[in-house]
Scaffold this active site. Structure first.
Site, PDB file in Angstrom:
ATOM      1  N   ASP A  17       3.084  -2.503  -1.800  1.00 16.21           N
ATOM      2  CA  ASP A  17       2.624  -2.137  -3.140  1.00 16.21           C
ATOM      3  C   ASP A  17       1.157  -1.769  -3.162  1.00 16.21           C
ATOM      4  O   ASP A  17       0.383  -2.081  -2.250  1.00 16.21           O
ATOM      5  CB  ASP A  17       2.799  -3.328  -4.082  1.00 16.21           C
ATOM      6  CG  ASP A  17       1.765  -4.443  -3.802  1.00 16.21           C
ATOM      7  OD1 ASP A  17       1.657  -4.860  -2.631  1.00 16.21           O
ATOM      8  OD2 ASP A  17       1.058  -4.861  -4.739  1.00 16.21           O
ATOM      9  N   PHE A  37      -4.151   3.661   3.041  1.00 16.68           N
ATOM     10  CA  PHE A  37      -3.431   2.714   2.196  1.00 16.68           C
ATOM     11  C   PHE A  37      -1.970   3.130   2.090  1.00 16.68           C
ATOM     12  O   PHE A  37      -1.650   4.212   1.625  1.00 16.68           O
ATOM     13  CB  PHE A  37      -4.066   2.518   0.821  1.00 16.68           C
ATOM     14  CG  PHE A  37      -3.666   1.192   0.249  1.00 16.68           C
ATOM     15  CD1 PHE A  37      -4.399   0.052   0.545  1.00 16.68           C
ATOM     16  CD2 PHE A  37      -2.515   1.077  -0.512  1.00 16.68           C
ATOM     17  CE1 PHE A  37      -3.990  -1.191   0.071  1.00 16.68           C
ATOM     18  CE2 PHE A  37      -2.101  -0.176  -0.990  1.00 16.68           C
ATOM     19  CZ  PHE A  37      -2.850  -1.301  -0.696  1.00 16.68           C
ATOM     20  N   ASP A  60       5.694  -7.336   5.917  1.00 16.81           N
ATOM     21  CA  ASP A  60       5.708  -5.888   5.682  1.00 16.81           C
ATOM     22  C   ASP A  60       4.729  -5.148   6.592  1.00 16.81           C
ATOM     23  O   ASP A  60       5.082  -4.184   7.261  1.00 16.81           O
ATOM     24  CB  ASP A  60       5.434  -5.560   4.198  1.00 16.81           C
ATOM     25  CG  ASP A  60       4.151  -6.188   3.653  1.00 16.81           C
ATOM     26  OD1 ASP A  60       3.483  -6.977   4.374  1.00 16.81           O
ATOM     27  OD2 ASP A  60       3.809  -5.900   2.487  1.00 16.81           O
ATOM     28  N   ASP A  95      -2.368  -6.029   8.882  1.00 14.57           N
ATOM     29  CA  ASP A  95      -3.603  -5.283   8.665  1.00 14.57           C
ATOM     30  C   ASP A  95      -4.705  -5.989   9.461  1.00 14.57           C
ATOM     31  O   ASP A  95      -4.820  -5.799  10.665  1.00 14.57           O
ATOM     32  CB  ASP A  95      -3.855  -5.271   7.150  1.00 14.57           C
ATOM     33  CG  ASP A  95      -4.981  -4.362   6.732  1.00 14.57           C
ATOM     34  OD1 ASP A  95      -5.038  -3.234   7.223  1.00 14.57           O
ATOM     35  OD2 ASP A  95      -5.806  -4.780   5.898  1.00 14.57           O
TER      36      ASP A  95
HETATM   37  P1  IMP Z   1      -3.742  -9.015   6.624  1.00 18.19           P
HETATM   38  O1  IMP Z   1      -3.833 -10.471   6.396  1.00 18.19           O
HETATM   39  O2  IMP Z   1      -5.063  -8.324   6.481  1.00 18.19           O
HETATM   40  O3  IMP Z   1      -3.043  -8.663   7.919  1.00 18.19           O
HETATM   41  O4  IMP Z   1      -2.949  -8.429   5.406  1.00 18.19           O
HETATM   42  C1  IMP Z   1      -1.593  -8.447   5.328  1.00 18.19           C
HETATM   43  C2  IMP Z   1      -1.136  -8.198   3.919  1.00 18.19           C
HETATM   44  O5  IMP Z   1      -1.988  -7.294   3.218  1.00 18.19           O
HETATM   45  C3  IMP Z   1       0.228  -7.554   3.937  1.00 18.19           C
HETATM   46  O6  IMP Z   1       1.233  -8.508   3.832  1.00 18.19           O
HETATM   47  C4  IMP Z   1       0.198  -6.657   2.755  1.00 18.19           C
HETATM   48  O7  IMP Z   1       0.687  -7.356   1.636  1.00 18.19           O
HETATM   49  C5  IMP Z   1      -1.248  -6.344   2.500  1.00 18.19           C
HETATM   50  N1  IMP Z   1      -1.590  -4.978   3.000  1.00 18.19           N
HETATM   51  C6  IMP Z   1      -2.344  -4.653   4.068  1.00 18.19           C
HETATM   52  N2  IMP Z   1      -2.440  -3.340   4.222  1.00 18.19           N
HETATM   53  C7  IMP Z   1      -1.721  -2.791   3.222  1.00 18.19           C
HETATM   54  C8  IMP Z   1      -1.422  -1.433   2.847  1.00 18.19           C
HETATM   55  O8  IMP Z   1      -1.836  -0.429   3.471  1.00 18.19           O
HETATM   56  N3  IMP Z   1      -0.632  -1.278   1.756  1.00 18.19           N
HETATM   57  C9  IMP Z   1      -0.146  -2.336   1.042  1.00 18.19           C
HETATM   58  N4  IMP Z   1      -0.390  -3.608   1.351  1.00 18.19           N
HETATM   59  C10 IMP Z   1      -1.174  -3.836   2.433  1.00 18.19           C
HETATM   60 MG    MG Z   2       1.455  -8.006   0.158  1.00 20.56          MG
END
Ligand code: IMP
Ligand code: MG
Length: 178
Positions: free
Chosen positions: A158, A151, A99, A102
């Site tokens: 979600d 966010f 999705d 981040d």
């Molecule tokens: P990462 O490992 O920090 O890249 O995080 C990825 C996961 O964090 C994604 O698959 C999302 O489930 C969740 N995530 C990161 N940012 C957001 C956001 O703004 N809204 C909702 N979920 C997020």
């Molecule tokens: Mg997630």
């Protein structure tokens, strides 16, 4: 639900149009290959289903579930596999459907994990990316949109398991999670 939304940043029509472009590119790039799309539960379900629906070459699908966030809005930096793939992926050309990217920690871990399993290739398709938050560099072959450091909810994303069913991508009001 709509009262918790600060701003709709990508509407349903724009999202679908972009996903169809990604599907078209994937259909061209993976002709004659062993394509397996791996959706990451639960955030990618809407994106992954739109994506595969518009791919017009043979394609398998599977899902993994990982945890990194819990119910908080900040990543813990730890990735745990809650559900692994159902079948052998030996020799497959994998596209991970996610999705949002981040920090990049989740996809960095998953890419490395899948590459240890005798696959032919591993690439990433992500609906959204928040480049301002990146801690690990990630190569995204198929990206929908870059979004600001806010966010984001909707289209599968979600906050504490809510808002996934919003048919657009939106910024959540800060007072909802602060
Ligand atoms: P990462 O490992 O920090 O890249 O995080 C990825 C996961 O964090 C994604 O698959 C999302 O489930 C969740 N995530 C990161 N940012 C957001 C956001 O703004 N809204 C909702 N979920 C997020
Ligand atoms: Mg997630």
């Amino acid at each position: 639900m709509i009262n918790d939304i600060k701003e709709i940043i990508i509407n349903e029509e724009e999202v679908l149009l972009k996903i169809k472009e990604l599907s078209k590119k994937i259909s061209e790039d993976y002709k004659g290959k062993n394509l397996l799309v791996v959706g990451i539960l639960k955030g990618s379900v809407i994106f992954a289903s739109d994506l595969i629906k518009n791919i017009d070459i043979p394609c398998e699908i599977d899902f993994m579930a990982v945890s990194s966030y819990g119910d908080s809005s900040e990543t813990s930096g730890v990735v745990r596999i809650l559900k692994d793939l159902d079948h052998s992926i030996e020799g497959k050309d994998i596209i991970i459907a996610e999705d949002i990217i981040d920090s990049g920690v989740t996809l960095d871990y998953l890419t490395k994990y899948l590459k240890t399993r005798n696959v032919n290739s591993v690439k990433i398709a992500a609906l959204l990316s928040k480049p301002a938050r990146r801690k690990v560099e990630i190569d995204v072959e198929y990206l929908g949109f870059e979004v600001p450091d806010e966010f984001i909810v909707g289209y599968g994303l979600d906050y504490a398991e809510k808002y996934r069913n919003l048919p657009y991508v939106a910024i959540l009001k800060e007072e909802v999670y602060k």
